[in-house]
Design a protein around this motif. Sequence first.
Motif, PDB file in Angstrom:
ATOM      1  N   UNK A 112       0.826  -1.203   0.000  1.00 42.36           N
ATOM      2  CA  UNK A 112       0.000   0.000   0.000  1.00 42.36           C
ATOM      3  C   UNK A 112       0.866   1.263   0.000  1.00 42.36           C
ATOM      4  N   UNK A 113       1.920   1.266   0.799  1.00 43.43           N
ATOM      5  CA  UNK A 113       2.822   2.416   0.861  1.00 43.43           C
ATOM      6  C   UNK A 113       3.486   2.661  -0.491  1.00 43.43           C
ATOM      7  N   UNK A 114       3.897   1.589  -1.165  1.00 40.64           N
ATOM      8  CA  UNK A 114       4.516   1.726  -2.488  1.00 40.64           C
ATOM      9  C   UNK A 114       3.529   2.329  -3.487  1.00 40.64           C
ATOM     10  N   UNK A 115       2.295   1.848  -3.484  1.00 42.68           N
ATOM     11  CA  UNK A 115       1.271   2.405  -4.376  1.00 42.68           C
ATOM     12  C   UNK A 115       1.042   3.887  -4.078  1.00 42.68           C
ATOM     13  N   UNK A 116       0.938   4.228  -2.795  1.00 41.19           N
ATOM     14  CA  UNK A 116       0.704   5.627  -2.414  1.00 41.19           C
ATOM     15  C   UNK A 116       1.874   6.520  -2.808  1.00 41.19           C
ATOM     16  N   UNK A 117       3.085   6.016  -2.698  1.00 43.46           N
ATOM     17  CA  UNK A 117       4.256   6.806  -3.087  1.00 43.46           C
ATOM     18  C   UNK A 117       4.219   7.108  -4.577  1.00 43.46           C
ATOM     19  N   UNK A 118       3.872   6.120  -5.387  1.00 43.85           N
ATOM     20  CA  UNK A 118       3.785   6.350  -6.835  1.00 43.85           C
ATOM     21  C   UNK A 118       2.675   7.335  -7.169  1.00 43.85           C
ATOM     22  N   UNK A 140      14.119  -3.453   1.479  1.00 44.60           N
ATOM     23  CA  UNK A 140      13.226  -4.056   2.468  1.00 44.60           C
ATOM     24  C   UNK A 140      11.870  -4.306   1.835  1.00 44.60           C
ATOM     25  N   UNK A 141      10.860  -4.457   2.663  1.00 44.19           N
ATOM     26  CA  UNK A 141       9.518  -4.760   2.151  1.00 44.19           C
ATOM     27  C   UNK A 141       9.029  -3.698   1.168  1.00 44.19           C
ATOM     28  N   UNK A 142       9.133  -2.427   1.564  1.00 46.95           N
ATOM     29  CA  UNK A 142       8.625  -1.350   0.713  1.00 46.95           C
ATOM     30  C   UNK A 142       9.473  -1.216  -0.546  1.00 46.95           C
ATOM     31  N   UNK A 143      10.793  -1.311  -0.407  1.00 48.77           N
ATOM     32  CA  UNK A 143      11.670  -1.218  -1.570  1.00 48.77           C
ATOM     33  C   UNK A 143      11.359  -2.291  -2.600  1.00 48.77           C
ATOM     34  N   UNK A 144      11.093  -3.501  -2.155  1.00 46.14           N
ATOM     35  CA  UNK A 144      10.760  -4.599  -3.074  1.00 46.14           C
ATOM     36  C   UNK A 144       9.447  -4.314  -3.807  1.00 46.14           C
ATOM     37  N   UNK A 145       8.441  -3.858  -3.062  1.00 48.96           N
ATOM     38  CA  UNK A 145       7.145  -3.559  -3.686  1.00 48.96           C
ATOM     39  C   UNK A 145       7.270  -2.404  -4.667  1.00 48.96           C
ATOM     40  N   UNK A 146       8.001  -1.378  -4.292  1.00 51.18           N
ATOM     41  CA  UNK A 146       8.156  -0.203  -5.134  1.00 51.18           C
ATOM     42  C   UNK A 146       8.932  -0.528  -6.418  1.00 51.18           C
TER      43      UNK A 146
END
Length: 199
Positions: A112-118, A140-146
């Motif tokens: 969710x954080x990755x989507x919101x950042x984009x 980490x988790x967010x870096x992988x998703x992003x």
Amino acid sequence: VVPYGTTSSLYIIYKVYPCISRLQVGILLSPVLNCGNDTKSDDLVTHLLLPIPSFDQNGYIKGSNHDLSQLLQLLPENICVIGGNLNHAPIPQVQIIDLLKDEAYLAKNAALTAHCALKAVSRHIEYTFQDLPVLVIGWGRIGKCLARLLRLLDANVTVAARKESDRAMLQALGYRSCSISQLSTDASQFDLIFNTVPH
């Protein structure tokens, strides 16, 4: 939690802290408990949602100057406290749910954080991500998703990671990688940089 000593209403504030964009989003919910100093409600409040992480370095609820015991005195005894890093402050015998110990929550929150950042970035750029040189700091988790989302948008993704084993895995997965220590010389080649490394 907003100050409750001078008002008769208690509010719960839920804050989301996406570490990529450094945004702090606070959602103020309507009053959930109307009480005087000597009154509790057993019907209206069943759960207390704290900021995540929940406490500052002094043991106060993050964003306030109150400790949890002050707040719990105003709430029913069978309240369920939901937060993060709840072991860092003394909590009376109430039911607790520590979201930062829940791997499913952490994974979904990272996505969710990755989507919101984009979404936040896309409002401020006048071009697409296709062929855009983008740096993601952290694996980490967010870096992988992003990194995955950026790749799906055809961006030229490079990931800066501390560990050599992570950089090797990145290359095996088809990403460009560099060490975080190289960033002082390499960062100028990127049009967008996402920092997912906490503080």
